[in-house]
Motif scaffolding. Structure first.
Motif, PDB file in Angstrom:
ATOM      1  N   HIS A  68       0.821  -1.212   0.000  1.00 42.40           N
ATOM      2  CA  HIS A  68       0.000   0.000   0.000  1.00 42.40           C
ATOM      3  C   HIS A  68       0.855   1.263   0.000  1.00 42.40           C
ATOM      4  O   HIS A  68       0.386   2.335  -0.389  1.00 42.40           O
ATOM      5  CB  HIS A  68      -0.913   0.027   1.234  1.00 42.40           C
ATOM      6  N   VAL A  69       2.084   1.156   0.473  1.00 43.56           N
ATOM      7  CA  VAL A  69       2.971   2.317   0.561  1.00 43.56           C
ATOM      8  C   VAL A  69       3.087   3.030  -0.788  1.00 43.56           C
ATOM      9  O   VAL A  69       3.286   4.246  -0.849  1.00 43.56           O
ATOM     10  CB  VAL A  69       4.358   1.875   1.064  1.00 43.56           C
ATOM     11  N   TRP A  70       2.938   2.282  -1.867  1.00 48.70           N
ATOM     12  CA  TRP A  70       3.148   2.846  -3.204  1.00 48.70           C
ATOM     13  C   TRP A  70       2.138   3.936  -3.544  1.00 48.70           C
ATOM     14  O   TRP A  70       2.530   4.994  -4.059  1.00 48.70           O
ATOM     15  CB  TRP A  70       3.062   1.728  -4.249  1.00 48.70           C
ATOM     16  N   PHE A  71       0.825   3.722  -3.275  1.00 47.11           N
ATOM     17  CA  PHE A  71      -0.189   4.593  -3.870  1.00 47.11           C
ATOM     18  C   PHE A  71      -0.162   6.040  -3.379  1.00 47.11           C
ATOM     19  O   PHE A  71      -0.189   6.965  -4.207  1.00 47.11           O
ATOM     20  CB  PHE A  71      -1.587   4.013  -3.686  1.00 47.11           C
ATOM     21  N   PRO A  72      -0.125   6.323  -2.063  1.00 44.95           N
ATOM     22  CA  PRO A  72      -0.122   7.743  -1.670  1.00 44.95           C
ATOM     23  C   PRO A  72       1.052   8.515  -2.259  1.00 44.95           C
ATOM     24  O   PRO A  72       0.905   9.693  -2.615  1.00 44.95           O
ATOM     25  CB  PRO A  72      -0.054   7.682  -0.138  1.00 44.95           C
ATOM     26  N   ALA A  73       2.211   7.858  -2.362  1.00 46.97           N
ATOM     27  CA  ALA A  73       3.367   8.536  -2.961  1.00 46.97           C
ATOM     28  C   ALA A  73       3.121   8.813  -4.435  1.00 46.97           C
ATOM     29  O   ALA A  73       3.484   9.884  -4.950  1.00 46.97           O
ATOM     30  CB  ALA A  73       4.626   7.685  -2.773  1.00 46.97           C
ATOM     31  N   TYR A  74       2.493   7.867  -5.139  1.00 45.50           N
ATOM     32  CA  TYR A  74       2.187   8.095  -6.550  1.00 45.50           C
ATOM     33  C   TYR A  74       1.151   9.200  -6.704  1.00 45.50           C
ATOM     34  O   TYR A  74       1.263  10.045  -7.601  1.00 45.50           O
ATOM     35  CB  TYR A  74       1.679   6.797  -7.184  1.00 45.50           C
ATOM     36  N   LEU A  75       0.165   9.206  -5.841  1.00 43.20           N
ATOM     37  CA  LEU A  75      -0.845  10.270  -5.857  1.00 43.20           C
ATOM     38  C   LEU A  75      -0.191  11.634  -5.669  1.00 43.20           C
ATOM     39  O   LEU A  75      -0.502  12.593  -6.385  1.00 43.20           O
ATOM     40  CB  LEU A  75      -1.867  10.006  -4.746  1.00 43.20           C
ATOM     41  N   ARG A  76       0.716  11.722  -4.739  1.00 40.67           N
ATOM     42  CA  ARG A  76       1.421  12.977  -4.449  1.00 40.67           C
ATOM     43  C   ARG A  76       2.290  13.427  -5.620  1.00 40.67           C
ATOM     44  O   ARG A  76       2.275  14.615  -5.996  1.00 40.67           O
ATOM     45  CB  ARG A  76       2.290  12.772  -3.207  1.00 40.67           C
ATOM     46  N   ASP A  77       3.005  12.491  -6.208  1.00 43.49           N
ATOM     47  CA  ASP A  77       4.025  12.841  -7.202  1.00 43.49           C
ATOM     48  C   ASP A  77       3.485  12.973  -8.621  1.00 43.49           C
ATOM     49  O   ASP A  77       4.088  13.680  -9.443  1.00 43.49           O
ATOM     50  CB  ASP A  77       5.146  11.806  -7.187  1.00 43.49           C
ATOM     51  N   HIS A  78       2.381  12.304  -8.942  1.00 40.24           N
ATOM     52  CA  HIS A  78       1.958  12.229 -10.334  1.00 40.24           C
ATOM     53  C   HIS A  78       0.515  12.670 -10.607  1.00 40.24           C
ATOM     54  O   HIS A  78       0.196  12.978 -11.751  1.00 40.24           O
ATOM     55  CB  HIS A  78       2.132  10.798 -10.857  1.00 40.24           C
ATOM     56  N   LEU A  79      -0.346  12.686  -9.610  1.00 37.87           N
ATOM     57  CA  LEU A  79      -1.756  12.958  -9.879  1.00 37.87           C
ATOM     58  C   LEU A  79      -2.231  14.300  -9.334  1.00 37.87           C
ATOM     59  O   LEU A  79      -2.924  15.040 -10.025  1.00 37.87           O
ATOM     60  CB  LEU A  79      -2.629  11.826  -9.304  1.00 37.87           C
ATOM     61  N   LEU A  80      -1.914  14.588  -8.092  1.00 38.73           N
ATOM     62  CA  LEU A  80      -2.342  15.854  -7.507  1.00 38.73           C
ATOM     63  C   LEU A  80      -1.600  17.006  -8.181  1.00 38.73           C
ATOM     64  O   LEU A  80      -0.480  16.833  -8.666  1.00 38.73           O
ATOM     65  CB  LEU A  80      -2.069  15.853  -5.994  1.00 38.73           C
ATOM     66  N   GLN A  99      -8.641   4.951  -9.102  1.00 35.43           N
ATOM     67  CA  GLN A  99     -10.001   4.963  -9.615  1.00 35.43           C
ATOM     68  C   GLN A  99     -10.877   3.964  -8.872  1.00 35.43           C
ATOM     69  O   GLN A  99     -12.050   4.237  -8.596  1.00 35.43           O
ATOM     70  CB  GLN A  99     -10.011   4.621 -11.099  1.00 35.43           C
ATOM     71  N   PHE A 100     -10.315   2.808  -8.539  1.00 32.97           N
ATOM     72  CA  PHE A 100     -11.086   1.764  -7.887  1.00 32.97           C
ATOM     73  C   PHE A 100     -10.565   1.463  -6.488  1.00 32.97           C
ATOM     74  O   PHE A 100     -10.826   0.390  -5.947  1.00 32.97           O
ATOM     75  CB  PHE A 100     -11.078   0.498  -8.747  1.00 32.97           C
ATOM     76  N   TYR A 101      -9.805   2.391  -5.917  1.00 27.07           N
ATOM     77  CA  TYR A 101      -9.412   2.272  -4.522  1.00 27.07           C
ATOM     78  C   TYR A 101      -9.734   3.600  -3.857  1.00 27.07           C
ATOM     79  O   TYR A 101     -10.130   4.558  -4.513  1.00 27.07           O
ATOM     80  CB  TYR A 101      -7.939   1.886  -4.368  1.00 27.07           C
ATOM     81  N   PHE A 102      -9.547   3.678  -2.551  1.00 28.83           N
ATOM     82  CA  PHE A 102     -10.176   4.737  -1.765  1.00 28.83           C
ATOM     83  C   PHE A 102      -9.208   5.882  -1.485  1.00 28.83           C
ATOM     84  O   PHE A 102      -8.147   5.672  -0.888  1.00 28.83           O
ATOM     85  CB  PHE A 102     -10.730   4.129  -0.476  1.00 28.83           C
ATOM     86  N   PRO A 103      -9.566   7.096  -1.901  1.00 27.00           N
ATOM     87  CA  PRO A 103      -8.604   8.201  -1.870  1.00 27.00           C
ATOM     88  C   PRO A 103      -8.452   8.901  -0.528  1.00 27.00           C
ATOM     89  O   PRO A 103      -7.423   9.529  -0.296  1.00 27.00           O
ATOM     90  CB  PRO A 103      -9.186   9.172  -2.917  1.00 27.00           C
ATOM     91  N   PHE A 104      -9.453   8.833   0.362  1.00 24.04           N
ATOM     92  CA  PHE A 104      -9.400   9.653   1.569  1.00 24.04           C
ATOM     93  C   PHE A 104      -8.180   9.346   2.443  1.00 24.04           C
ATOM     94  O   PHE A 104      -7.446  10.263   2.826  1.00 24.04           O
ATOM     95  CB  PHE A 104     -10.699   9.499   2.369  1.00 24.04           C
ATOM     96  N   PRO A 105      -7.897   8.074   2.786  1.00 27.05           N
ATOM     97  CA  PRO A 105      -6.692   7.823   3.588  1.00 27.05           C
ATOM     98  C   PRO A 105      -5.418   8.268   2.881  1.00 27.05           C
ATOM     99  O   PRO A 105      -4.500   8.801   3.524  1.00 27.05           O
ATOM    100  CB  PRO A 105      -6.719   6.302   3.800  1.00 27.05           C
ATOM    101  N   ALA A 106      -5.354   8.066   1.568  1.00 30.32           N
ATOM    102  CA  ALA A 106      -4.157   8.494   0.832  1.00 30.32           C
ATOM    103  C   ALA A 106      -4.000  10.008   0.877  1.00 30.32           C
ATOM    104  O   ALA A 106      -2.882  10.528   1.010  1.00 30.32           O
ATOM    105  CB  ALA A 106      -4.228   8.002  -0.610  1.00 30.32           C
ATOM    106  N   LEU A 107      -5.106  10.735   0.763  1.00 33.56           N
ATOM    107  CA  LEU A 107      -5.037  12.199   0.838  1.00 33.56           C
ATOM    108  C   LEU A 107      -4.586  12.650   2.225  1.00 33.56           C
ATOM    109  O   LEU A 107      -3.848  13.639   2.355  1.00 33.56           O
ATOM    110  CB  LEU A 107      -6.401  12.796   0.495  1.00 33.56           C
TER     111      LEU A 107
END
Length: 845
Positions: A68-80, A99-107
């Motif tokens: 799971h460590v991967w997604f918040p970092a990807y969200l930070r670096d490539h999507l936001l 798209q099919f996983y939950f964004p609130f904890p990652a945010l």
């Protein structure tokens, strides 16, 4: 003499003053005592999660958490900041990240990362759900107006739930690690689920408060949005429970408020929810086997020939016997006192159990929703603990009243003040209570404290059975990939893992399929190599990733991986998995899917050395004197991301869902044969194609130019093959959201080996069209072609919906400020400290 009958029933008007100041002091004491108990619960949970390690800057691991460590970092670096979901090439030949996983904890993690190191921010958010759960339970109890001290008992009950641990059944169909809602679940990677449960309780409590007081309407809307974007299954529970609260809180008067709160809370999530709903058909259903779908005959009922669904086995666990006893007390007291709060808790508990038992039938009605019924069990267990807490609180109240009567005699005589419960321990407004002597109240408080301690001790019997396991797991996770000690069995093979990562990072960019094996768990988790793109900044992508359901290419990766290892995982059910006997076919799969590297353990080196398409490019020695015993990395020849086609595609018509044996053209199996599953329309076309080595050089598509051949899906593989002119594809360049290449001639279709998704748009080519197994075919109209991941109408609609949700949130704030405070039996606002009431006057007879 005045005739008494002239005045006995004559109404008089008087101003009711606030009861003695003592009542206010007891109110404040009870409030602060309840808050203190909640704080103790939160601190206790936080301590079990090892605060020293939470603030250690190591990369968390263990179970799914380590991937799971991967997604918040990807969200930070490539999507936001413009997207909460977007394309990535890091797994499964590409999939829509977020798209099919939950964004609130990652945010939340990204937000904390502004002031904290990323690893620490991630760890703190994984601990957030468990720490919030007692607070959510307390707010829920206060919101539905349970009589005190029930809110404090609710916090204790929620804490006990977190330490729930069941061993599972003999068939291993039930794994408590992935159920959701407990500390072991959280540490296994289901932290988003636990956050969602805490937010759901906060939503339900603040919703009841908003309907009761008619203010603060915007608060439950925010908690509903947080629940929806933390876990959709929990949101189903939250909305179902909200329906119960609405029915119990003046439904006619509050219909508009409930509708507005739900509408605004949902609209706030539209930026994520609408695109998810629009593209749900492009996900992969892993078809986990439902639990509790058979029948059993308990000893007593079996003698009568009566069978019960085995779902009852999961609802009524023997180790939960004490919950049912306390729950029966709560129901009995609720009936006797006609408590609305008991009705709410009991109804939600019943609803949670009913939905779990009936879920498979509901799935048929709802169109085979992929939600697994195991995920519905935590709500039944949660509500059982809360119902038991309510029963324990009733016992505490009765015991306290009895003790005060024995020690100090009866309560002061009734002075005519109306009282819902004749107790300062009730949650009614002060003017609704009769004063009690300080001695009575002190004794009752002491006894209630003793009963609370007894209930806590009973709950701790389960807690103590799990606490050591939780502490070990927390240490294992939070010492990280890099840490741990051999003495407490938390040490990982980090030196070898780091050597593998560094070796992979030194290679030219490309996709890697690594041989799956449980021995990889020595690095911290069997999923540790899914982190290749995280460690290499996307240079080396891992074909296998954590978010199985998020990619349409998932089944074909696992079908390919099964041929390249003696120990395949084969997690997706219903597919015709081959074995390592078909190793050479597996290499063809690597070429077909554009996989540049294959990382093998020693067992597969001999087979790899015999295949001319594999060339050894790197080795990683065994550095930890244990499995895995080192690695050999091979480069796969003839595996570009974009390639020319040998034969013209065939457009398959009449795509439809069907049983896997029908899709594969096999005879009907005998009844109750294991492995029979219904495949989606695309899988029914693509899976038999993928399993047919003779079909792999000619793709099947869902659409295409009018000149292409067309055939029914069952016949498409048998259509005669039309050769295509030779085309040279060159200058292939890929980014996270684009693919560019040149062709030597136009008008000839080429294969783009990136997962198909509706967002892809082509410039300089017609298409793209979905092609087997789950890639894209385009027909170049220019010698330079560019595919870009665009924005669909569903995404624009979602963005507009979230803007409308923000406007609606402002409207709810205004509504709560301007609306009058509720009055009547259900309301108790500050404005009711003095109110004019009419009582029949009393005179001595």
């Amino acid at each position: 003499m005045v005739a008494t009958h002239d005045v006995i029933d004559a109404p008089t008007e008087r101003v009711e003053e606030v009861p003695a100041p003592r009542i206010k002091r007891y109110d404040r004491f009870l409030n602060w005592a309840g808050i203190a108990i909640v704080a103790v619960c939160c601190i206790y949970i936080f301590v079990q999660l090892q605060p020293r390690l939470l603030f250690l800057n190591t990369t968390p691991t263990g179970g799914d958490t380590g991937a799971h460590v991967w997604f918040p970092a990807y969200l930070r670096d490539h999507l936001l900041p413009w997207r909460v979901a977007g394309w990535t090439n890091d797994s499964y030949a590409g999939f829509p990240a977020g798209q099919f996983y939950f964004p609130f904890p990652a945010l939340l993690i990204v937000l904390l990362d502004v002031v904290l190191p990323y690893n620490i921010a991630f760890k703190l958010v994984t601990a957030l759900g468990p720490v919030l759960l007692p607070i959510g339970a307390y707010v829920f109890a206060r919101g539905i107006r349970t009589p005190r001290p029930a809110p404090a008992f609710f916090a204790v009950g929620a804490t006990a739930l977190l330490f729930f641990k069941d061993g599972g059944d003999a068939t291993m169909r039930y794994d408590h690690h992935i159920m959701g809602g407990t500390l072991t679940n959280t540490l296994a990677g289901e932290y988003s689920f636990t956050i969602a449960i805490a937010c759901a309780l906060l939503f339900l409590g603040t919703l009841a408060f908003a309907l009761d007081r008619r203010r603060g309407l915007w608060i439950p809307a925010l908690f509903l949005a947080a629940t929806l974007t933390s876990h959709l299954v929990v949101a189903v529970f939250a909305l179902s429970a909200a329906g119960v609260i609405w029915l119990c809180w003046r439904p006619r008067a509050n219909t508009g408020r409930v509708a507005a709160i739900v509408a605004v809370g949902t609209a706030l999530t539209a930026v994520w929810l609408v695109p998810l709903a629009a593209t749900l058909g492009y996900t992969t259903d892993m078809r986990y086997e439902p639990i509790g779908t058979g029948y059993t005959d308990p000893w007593l009922l079996g003698r009568l020939g009566i069978e019960l669904p085995t779902s009852f086995d999961w609802l009524f666990l023997s180790e939960m016997w004490f919950l049912f006893l306390f729950g029966l007390v709560a129901i009995g007291a609720g009936i006797a006192y006609r408590r609305r709060a008991t009705l709410v808790v009991g109804a939600i508990t019943f609803l949670a159990g009913t939905i779990f038992c009936a879920w498979e039938l509901l799935r048929e009605i709802l169109g085979k929703t992929p939600a697994w019924n195991l995920r519905l069990l935590p709500f039944w267990y949660l509500m059982l603990y809360l119902l038991a807490a309510l029963g324990a609180a009733e016992i505490a109240r009765w015991t306290g009243q009895f003790a005060a009567w024995v020690v100090h005699g009866p309560d002061p005589p009734d002075d005519g003040t109306p009282s819902r419960d004749d107790s300062v321990f009730d949650d009614a407004a002060p003017e609704h209570r009769r004063p009690e002597s300080a001695r009575h109240v002190a004794t009752r408080l002491l006894v209630i404290g003793v009963v609370l301690a007894v209930f806590t001790t009973i709950a701790l019997v389960r807690v103590n059975a799990t606490k050591g396991y939780v502490i070990y797991w927390a240490k294992y996770n939070y010492t990280g990939y890099e840490g741990g000690t051999a003495a407490d069995f938390t040490k990982k093979g980090y030196a070898e893992y780091r050597a593998f990562i560094d070796t992979a990072a030194s290679l030219p960019p490309g996709r890697m399929l690594w041989e799956p094996s449980s021995s990889i768990g020595q690095y911290g988790t069997p999923l540790s190599l899914m982190m290749l793109p995280y460690w290499t900044d996307g240079r080396i992508s891992s074909m296998e990733g954590l978010y199985y359901e998020s990619a349409g290419t998932t089944p074909y990766h696992f079908l390919a991986a099964a041929t390249l290892t003696p120990t395949p995982s084969n997690p997706a059910r219903g597919f015709p998995y081959r074995t390592s006997v078909d190793f050479d076919l597996g290499v063809k799969y690597l070429q077909l899917m554009g996989v540049r590297y294959y990382a093998a353990m020693p067992d597969m080196k001999e087979a790899a050395a015999r295949n001319p398409a594999l060339r050894e490019v790197a080795t990683v020695p065994d550095l930890d004197v244990g499995p895995p015993l080192g690695w050999t990395i091979y480069e796969v020849a003839g595996a570009p991301v974009v390639s020319a086609l040998q034969y013209e595609p065939v457009v398959a018509k009449d795509l439809h869902t069907d049983s896997n044996w029908k899709c594969e053209g096999k005879p009907k199996p005998p009844p109750d044969t294991p492995g029979v599953e219904e495949l989606s329309a695309w899988e029914c076309l693509a899976v038999p194609w993928f399993d047919d080595p003779n079909a792999l050089n000619r793709p099947l598509t869902d659409h295409g130019p009018a000149a292409w051949q067309r055939a029914d899906m069952s016949d498409a593989r048998q259509v005669a093959k039309r050769p295509l002119p030779n085309v040279k594809v060159s200058h292939i360049r890929t980014t996270e959201d684009s693919i560019e290449f040149d062709v030597s001639r136009t008008g000839v279709p080429v294969m783009v080996k990136t997962s198909y998704f509706p967002n892809w748009e082509a410039r300089g080519a017609d298409g793209p069209w979905r092609a087997t197994p789950n890639f894209m075919v385009v027909v170049p109209t220019s010698k330079h072609v560019r595919l870009a991941y665009g924005t669909t109408s569903a995404e624009w609609l979602g963005r507009a919906g979230s803007l409308a949700g923000l406007a609606g949130l402002g409207a709810l704030v205004w509504w709560g400020v301007t609306a009058p405070t509720a009055s009547g039996a259900g309301g108790s606002g500050p404005d009711r400290r003095r109110r004019r009431v009419r009582f029949p006057s009393r005179s001595p007879r």
